[in-house]
Design an enzyme around this catalytic site. Sequence first.
Site, PDB file in Angstrom:
ATOM      1  N   GLU A   1     -13.793 -60.428  -4.039  1.00 30.91           N
ATOM      2  CA  GLU A   1     -13.111 -58.880  -4.456  1.00 30.91           C
ATOM      3  C   GLU A   1     -13.030 -58.311  -3.183  1.00 30.91           C
ATOM      4  O   GLU A   1     -12.979 -58.557  -2.303  1.00 30.91           O
ATOM      5  CB  GLU A   1     -14.302 -58.653  -5.275  1.00 30.91           C
ATOM      6  CG  GLU A   1     -15.912 -59.128  -5.126  1.00 30.91           C
ATOM      7  CD  GLU A   1     -16.846 -58.682  -5.699  1.00 30.91           C
ATOM      8  OE1 GLU A   1     -16.755 -56.971  -6.132  1.00 30.91           O
ATOM      9  OE2 GLU A   1     -17.847 -59.079  -5.838  1.00 30.91           O
ATOM     10  N   SER A   2     -13.743 -56.484  -3.709  1.00 28.24           N
ATOM     11  CA  SER A   2     -14.092 -55.530  -2.482  1.00 28.24           C
ATOM     12  C   SER A   2     -14.729 -56.043  -1.807  1.00 28.24           C
ATOM     13  O   SER A   2     -15.529 -56.753  -1.650  1.00 28.24           O
ATOM     14  CB  SER A   2     -14.684 -54.099  -2.821  1.00 28.24           C
ATOM     15  OG  SER A   2     -14.132 -53.305  -2.175  1.00 28.24           O
TER      16      SER A   2
ATOM     17  N   CYS B   1      15.061 -39.335  -7.183  1.00 33.02           N
ATOM     18  CA  CYS B   1      13.948 -39.082  -7.689  1.00 33.02           C
ATOM     19  C   CYS B   1      13.288 -37.491  -7.530  1.00 33.02           C
ATOM     20  O   CYS B   1      13.387 -37.407  -6.348  1.00 33.02           O
ATOM     21  CB  CYS B   1      13.038 -40.018  -7.159  1.00 33.02           C
ATOM     22  SG  CYS B   1      11.081 -39.513  -8.033  1.00 33.02           S
TER      23      CYS B   1
ATOM     24  N   CYS C   1      11.215 -35.330  -8.535  1.00 41.02           N
ATOM     25  CA  CYS C   1       9.505 -34.974  -7.823  1.00 41.02           C
ATOM     26  C   CYS C   1       8.775 -35.338  -6.477  1.00 41.02           C
ATOM     27  O   CYS C   1       8.232 -34.575  -5.768  1.00 41.02           O
ATOM     28  CB  CYS C   1       8.921 -35.822  -9.213  1.00 41.02           C
ATOM     29  SG  CYS C   1       9.384 -35.752 -10.553  1.00 41.02           S
TER      30      CYS C   1
ATOM     31  N   HIS D   1     -12.642 -49.910   4.080  1.00 43.72           N
ATOM     32  CA  HIS D   1     -13.648 -50.149   4.239  1.00 43.72           C
ATOM     33  C   HIS D   1     -14.184 -50.300   5.393  1.00 43.72           C
ATOM     34  O   HIS D   1     -13.885 -51.539   6.275  1.00 43.72           O
ATOM     35  CB  HIS D   1     -15.118 -50.436   3.415  1.00 43.72           C
ATOM     36  CG  HIS D   1     -15.193 -50.486   1.947  1.00 43.72           C
ATOM     37  ND1 HIS D   1     -14.918 -49.093   1.119  1.00 43.72           N
ATOM     38  CD2 HIS D   1     -13.748 -50.677   1.129  1.00 43.72           C
ATOM     39  CE1 HIS D   1     -14.925 -49.477   0.238  1.00 43.72           C
ATOM     40  NE2 HIS D   1     -13.945 -50.170  -0.294  1.00 43.72           N
TER      41      HIS D   1
ATOM     42  N   THR E   1      -4.132 -58.194  -8.168  1.00 45.62           N
ATOM     43  CA  THR E   1      -5.340 -56.447  -7.897  1.00 45.62           C
ATOM     44  C   THR E   1      -5.691 -56.194  -6.747  1.00 45.62           C
ATOM     45  O   THR E   1      -5.694 -54.880  -6.259  1.00 45.62           O
ATOM     46  CB  THR E   1      -7.445 -57.742  -7.707  1.00 45.62           C
ATOM     47  OG1 THR E   1      -6.748 -58.612  -8.679  1.00 45.62           O
ATOM     48  CG2 THR E   1      -8.335 -57.038  -7.449  1.00 45.62           C
TER      49      THR E   1
ATOM     50  N   ARG F   1     -11.988 -56.639 -11.091  1.00 45.12           N
ATOM     51  CA  ARG F   1     -12.772 -57.374  -9.776  1.00 45.12           C
ATOM     52  C   ARG F   1     -13.062 -59.102 -10.064  1.00 45.12           C
ATOM     53  O   ARG F   1     -13.227 -59.271 -10.854  1.00 45.12           O
ATOM     54  CB  ARG F   1     -13.942 -56.510  -9.764  1.00 45.12           C
ATOM     55  CG  ARG F   1     -13.745 -55.024  -9.287  1.00 45.12           C
ATOM     56  CD  ARG F   1     -15.151 -54.765  -9.035  1.00 45.12           C
ATOM     57  NE  ARG F   1     -15.062 -53.067  -9.031  1.00 45.12           N
ATOM     58  CZ  ARG F   1     -14.870 -51.997  -9.985  1.00 45.12           C
ATOM     59  NH1 ARG F   1     -14.495 -52.238 -10.953  1.00 45.12           N
ATOM     60  NH2 ARG F   1     -15.052 -51.188  -9.747  1.00 45.12           N
TER      61      ARG F   1
ATOM     62  N   CYS G   1      14.452 -39.949 -13.372  1.00 46.61           N
ATOM     63  CA  CYS G   1      15.059 -41.025 -11.978  1.00 46.61           C
ATOM     64  C   CYS G   1      15.644 -42.374 -13.228  1.00 46.61           C
ATOM     65  O   CYS G   1      16.635 -43.180 -12.518  1.00 46.61           O
ATOM     66  CB  CYS G   1      14.767 -41.206 -11.235  1.00 46.61           C
ATOM     67  SG  CYS G   1      12.879 -41.568 -11.194  1.00 46.61           S
TER      68      CYS G   1
ATOM     69  N   GLU H   1       4.411 -67.253  -6.393  1.00 48.55           N
ATOM     70  CA  GLU H   1       3.243 -66.136  -7.071  1.00 48.55           C
ATOM     71  C   GLU H   1       4.138 -66.760  -8.615  1.00 48.55           C
ATOM     72  O   GLU H   1       5.240 -66.634  -8.762  1.00 48.55           O
ATOM     73  CB  GLU H   1       3.629 -65.566  -6.295  1.00 48.55           C
ATOM     74  CG  GLU H   1       3.543 -63.896  -6.821  1.00 48.55           C
ATOM     75  CD  GLU H   1       2.233 -63.332  -8.339  1.00 48.55           C
ATOM     76  OE1 GLU H   1       1.398 -63.597  -7.249  1.00 48.55           O
ATOM     77  OE2 GLU H   1       2.010 -63.391  -8.549  1.00 48.55           O
TER      78      GLU H   1
HETATM   79  C1  FAD Z   1     -10.960 -51.502  -8.808  1.00 48.39           C
HETATM   80  C2  FAD Z   1     -10.932 -51.755  -7.800  1.00 48.39           C
HETATM   81  C3  FAD Z   1     -10.944 -51.555  -6.247  1.00 48.39           C
HETATM   82  C4  FAD Z   1     -10.774 -51.689  -5.167  1.00 48.39           C
HETATM   83  N1  FAD Z   1     -11.102 -51.324  -3.826  1.00 48.39           N
HETATM   84  C5  FAD Z   1     -10.698 -51.701  -3.198  1.00 48.39           C
HETATM   85  C6  FAD Z   1     -11.209 -51.142  -1.643  1.00 48.39           C
HETATM   86  O1  FAD Z   1     -11.035 -49.791  -1.085  1.00 48.39           O
HETATM   87  N2  FAD Z   1     -11.054 -51.783  -0.432  1.00 48.39           N
HETATM   88  C7  FAD Z   1     -10.315 -52.938  -0.260  1.00 48.39           C
HETATM   89  O2  FAD Z   1     -10.892 -53.161   0.927  1.00 48.39           O
HETATM   90  N3  FAD Z   1     -10.957 -53.673  -1.823  1.00 48.39           N
HETATM   91  C8  FAD Z   1     -10.915 -53.596  -2.696  1.00 48.39           C
HETATM   92  N4  FAD Z   1     -10.236 -53.970  -3.762  1.00 48.39           N
HETATM   93  C9  FAD Z   1     -10.502 -55.983  -3.707  1.00 48.39           C
HETATM   94  C10 FAD Z   1      -9.206 -55.831  -3.713  1.00 48.39           C
HETATM   95  O3  FAD Z   1      -7.771 -55.524  -4.214  1.00 48.39           O
HETATM   96  C11 FAD Z   1      -9.070 -57.131  -3.268  1.00 48.39           C
HETATM   97  O4  FAD Z   1     -10.301 -57.793  -3.181  1.00 48.39           O
HETATM   98  C12 FAD Z   1      -8.007 -57.986  -3.543  1.00 48.39           C
HETATM   99  O5  FAD Z   1      -6.666 -57.451  -3.644  1.00 48.39           O
HETATM  100  C13 FAD Z   1      -7.398 -59.303  -3.671  1.00 48.39           C
HETATM  101  O6  FAD Z   1      -6.378 -59.744  -3.220  1.00 48.39           O
HETATM  102  P1  FAD Z   1      -5.986 -61.293  -3.205  1.00 48.39           P
HETATM  103  O7  FAD Z   1      -4.408 -61.685  -2.617  1.00 48.39           O
HETATM  104  O8  FAD Z   1      -6.734 -62.177  -3.319  1.00 48.39           O
HETATM  105  O9  FAD Z   1      -5.835 -61.381  -5.078  1.00 48.39           O
HETATM  106  P2  FAD Z   1      -4.119 -60.953  -6.218  1.00 48.39           P
HETATM  107  O10 FAD Z   1      -3.822 -59.369  -5.879  1.00 48.39           O
HETATM  108  O11 FAD Z   1      -5.149 -60.449  -7.101  1.00 48.39           O
HETATM  109  O12 FAD Z   1      -3.167 -62.102  -5.435  1.00 48.39           O
HETATM  110  C14 FAD Z   1      -3.435 -63.130  -6.647  1.00 48.39           C
HETATM  111  C15 FAD Z   1      -2.559 -63.675  -7.381  1.00 48.39           C
HETATM  112  O13 FAD Z   1      -2.333 -64.594  -7.320  1.00 48.39           O
HETATM  113  C16 FAD Z   1      -1.195 -65.382  -8.681  1.00 48.39           C
HETATM  114  N5  FAD Z   1      -1.651 -65.773  -9.339  1.00 48.39           N
HETATM  115  C17 FAD Z   1      -2.957 -66.230 -10.206  1.00 48.39           C
HETATM  116  N6  FAD Z   1      -2.669 -67.440 -10.756  1.00 48.39           N
HETATM  117  C18 FAD Z   1      -1.824 -67.935 -10.472  1.00 48.39           C
HETATM  118  C19 FAD Z   1      -0.547 -69.327 -10.444  1.00 48.39           C
HETATM  119  N7  FAD Z   1      -0.888 -70.297 -11.257  1.00 48.39           N
HETATM  120  N8  FAD Z   1      -0.188 -69.864  -9.718  1.00 48.39           N
HETATM  121  C20 FAD Z   1       1.103 -69.113  -9.341  1.00 48.39           C
HETATM  122  N9  FAD Z   1       0.233 -67.205  -8.476  1.00 48.39           N
HETATM  123  C21 FAD Z   1      -0.700 -67.374  -9.371  1.00 48.39           C
HETATM  124  C22 FAD Z   1      -1.113 -63.209  -9.374  1.00 48.39           C
HETATM  125  O14 FAD Z   1      -0.378 -63.181  -9.501  1.00 48.39           O
HETATM  126  C23 FAD Z   1      -1.538 -62.837  -7.849  1.00 48.39           C
HETATM  127  O15 FAD Z   1       0.075 -62.445  -7.326  1.00 48.39           O
HETATM  128  C24 FAD Z   1     -10.778 -53.738  -4.859  1.00 48.39           C
HETATM  129  C25 FAD Z   1     -10.882 -54.131  -6.309  1.00 48.39           C
HETATM  130  C26 FAD Z   1     -10.274 -53.387  -7.194  1.00 48.39           C
HETATM  131  C27 FAD Z   1     -10.460 -54.276  -8.857  1.00 48.39           C
END
Ligand code: FAD
Lengths: 414, 499
Positions: free
Chosen positions: B354-355, B418, B420, B52, B43, B322, B460, B34
């Site tokens: 994404e979501s 903390c 609050c 969902h 994200t 997203r 805090c 990471e």
């Molecule tokens: C506004 C918004 C609302 C949403 N609401 C919902 C919801 O209500 N319900 C739902 O189910 N989903 C929701 N989603 C979708 C959900 O948040 C994502 O699908 C999910 O968090 C994706 O997780 P991930 O692990 O794929 O990505 P991320 O959490 O982005 O993790 C990717 C990781 O890779 C790391 N990384 C990137 N490049 C490198 C590299 N070169 N080397 C090492 N590490 C790297 C990053 O630092 C990051 O920590 C929402 C998304 C958004 C933006």
Amino acid sequence: MIRERHDLVIVGGGPAGLAAAAAAREAGCDDLLLIERDRNLGGILNQCIHDGFGIHAFKEALSGPEYADRFIRKVQSLGICVMEKTIVLELSKEKILRVSREGETKEIEAKSVVLAMGCRERTRGALSIPGHRPAGVYTAGMVQNLVNLENIMPGKHVVILGSGDIGLIMARRLTLEGAKVEAVFEVLPYSSGLNRNIRQCLDDYGIPLYLATTVIDIHGPNGRLEGVTVAQVDEKRRPVKGTERFVPCDTLLLSVGLIPENELTRGAGITIDEATQGAFVDDSLMTKIPGVFACGNVLHVHDLVDFVSIEAARAGRNAALYAAGRHSSGTEGIAVKAGRGVRYVVPQRVSHGEDVSLAFRVTDPSRDRVIEVSDGERVIKTSREARLHPAEMVWLNLGTVDLNVIKSLEVRVR
Amino acid sequence: MEHSFDVLVIGGGVVGNAIARELSRFHLKTAVLEKAPDVGLGTSCRNSGVLHSGINYQPGTLRAALAVRGNSMMDTICSELKVKIKRIGKLTTALDEDELPGLRQLMDQGTANGVPGLKILDCAAMQKIQPGVEGIAAIWSPTSAITSPYGLTIALADNACANGVSYFLRCEVCRIEKEGKKFTVRTRDGKKFAAGLVINSSGLASGRISAMGGVTEGNNGESLKIWPCRGEYYVLDKRLDGMLKTLIYPVPGTKDAGLGIHLTPTVDGNILIGPSANYLSDDMSEDYKVTASVLEELRRAGQSLLPNLKVSDFIRNFAGNRPKRTSPAEGGNEDFVIEEAREVKGFINLVGIESPGLTSAPAIAEMVRDLVSNHIPLREKEDFVAERPGFAAHFCELPIQEQERLIQEDPEYGEIICRCEKITKREIRDAIENPLGARTLVSIKYRARNGMGRCQGGFCTPRIVRMLRDEYGFEVEDYLYREAGSNLFVGNVREGEGK
Ligand SMILES: Cc1cc2nc3c(=O)[nH]c(=O)nc-3n(C[C@H](O)[C@H](O)[C@H](O)COP(=O)(O)OP(=O)(O)OC[C@H]3O[C@@H](n4cnc5c(N)ncnc54)[C@H](O)[C@@H]3O)c2cc1C
């Protein structure tokens, strides 16, 4: 759960709580407990190492800790029971306090309570300043704590938003410690700090103050603040197109207002005045719950600690009388209204009528005005003021108010 | 030195950590790389936190299947990992006759996706669930739930770590090479890793990491380009806690990038207004700027949805991006890509999560586990521990008797740092001593919840700064807010006076 009983419990060991405790003891209350959540008594004064405290109360310019120390010593010499590192989690209508400290929780039943929890700073989130969220954006009071108590320098190039007193004091402090304070920006067309602080903290160090100007964007895509965009604002505080400029800085201090910490108060069901953000009180500083009093910054935000001490002594005295069964809840009382040019008045109600003292703030800066107190029909008191400013609280003593004759009060600026 | 593993997971978001935890059930050497100083700072900590039900996705898509499956797994996972979850259900409301066909279509879709418990409600039935809700009819989906998105992400990582997965924080992957059956992965800080399998769960970077791994397109020829689309939110004061009994969403349009601006209660008692949907240029994929115009839009939406909303109720705002596979011109949504790349064997690619990526994470993990098992026979470990110690609630939310017992056990539960959010010193200590070794201010906050209340850490933060110095040996330069470069302080006021 452990259950204790006390005649009087004072919540908060800052200047208000200290003065209330001393006055209560002097009024004859023997069984009183002063509760403070921090390690030491003194509250916010502990981090205010600049001078200027006590000019009214002691006719001396003391530093914050020195001012606090006078009261702490008094509290100690009066043998008042103090509980530090203890937080009150809850206050009930029945005046039962749930407290927590290292190693225990307990309930304390009090005959009378003084609320003196102080206030907190308004934050970036509350202002909704757009932009990135980098390190380097801090409230002025937090930085005061870090610089003065923890020997930590937050940054080297500083912009200050808001001309509240803590921000002004910190402008001077950070300059003296080698930082470059680029400017202070104030969204209002006038400063919200004391005049003497503008002179002594900005003018003397050549730090510019820009009025009717605010921060509209925060830049820090790489983790630390790199600068802010500022713009002038119109009468409705909306940014004026074309006036934007970028000011490079690694630190943004926010000195944009204080908010009384009334979570306990609300939890007990005490109504809060939207204008002061503190409890509604009568002229004995008693809230809607008989036996619960409020004073200091938790009641309304003060600019001078001297007046906090005076106000708190009144609350402490009355709380002691209440605990001894010698303070009547008074009559239903009469309302005190904020009239033209006045933002709020404390107390909001007069129900005793003895030695009535009003504290209030005006809405706009002005010169050569008359303050009037009217009972609805006639003016019962006037006071000529050379200079009025929203940053400076005004005090007016009405002496005795005969509640059989007077049915309402209104304070206004003419 | 080369670190050798069976599987390398690139990206410690909710998806990467769910995969790591799933793989930790088996005899495998797994590492998560990471780039940030903590997991979940992408994200996964910047979303609505909604689990969902699965009605919103086209039948036959991965999104539909994985959301339904993932949602159904969450009760067990959250109870094992001590993560908050509330099954508060959701009303998707039709405001007028014109929206009824859309509502009916959504109902059919949900039924086809196998979403349990769906019902069409009339106005009166809607009012019983949420008094005052507007609309003439609604779909009630009882499995819709809320959780703490960063809480879940961290808990998955903690548990994976406890079960032997190695975590490498501050390790940004910058090069991927393959020789024979072996991948060599290099990070910006000069580390070198070797493994037979690489899993790309890098979220917003997943398009770029695909290319780095030599994958130019999906197995069905689809583009793997990521179009970042920002969603901004307001966080509201807890004063309004309890006003929302359930989730309320409008019937979505097919071209919308998100599900529309709405109110979402959080498991900790705040309410979120958002998210907006605005596409960003490529180079801004991790730019989380909040903008004046969107805040204004959110404020107006919030005020119409919650009439007694006050200015003082806005305590914070934030943005999340997203990782979309559809361009602004196309609009709408594309399905997740989850597959072993045909072009590069052993490269398991997750693109466009994404979501509902948060909801789907545990189901995605099962799918990835099966892809892994095509290469390495999986043998279950006998000593796998599914439970994470501790409790889901914060100390102050526990019953009073339980609080008293804990204070007897450790007096630091009695000391509140903390004010609050009423977070105790012991909770802060547990957060500082987290198994991953993440020690930024945000790492502590996401674990303990300090600083998330009205004063936003004003009181805090100095106390935690002091604690880190006095008890954990922090020097001024060690304090980070969040990512690398987010140093909080520049030095001491007086040198030599030090601590
Ligand atoms: C506004 C918004 C609302 C949403 N609401 C919902 C919801 O209500 N319900 C739902 O189910 N989903 C929701 N989603 C979708 C959900 O948040 C994502 O699908 C999910 O968090 C994706 O997780 P991930 O692990 O794929 O990505 P991320 O959490 O982005 O993790 C990717 C990781 O890779 C790391 N990384 C990137 N490049 C490198 C590299 N070169 N080397 C090492 N590490 C790297 C990053 O630092 C990051 O920590 C929402 C998304 C958004 C933006």
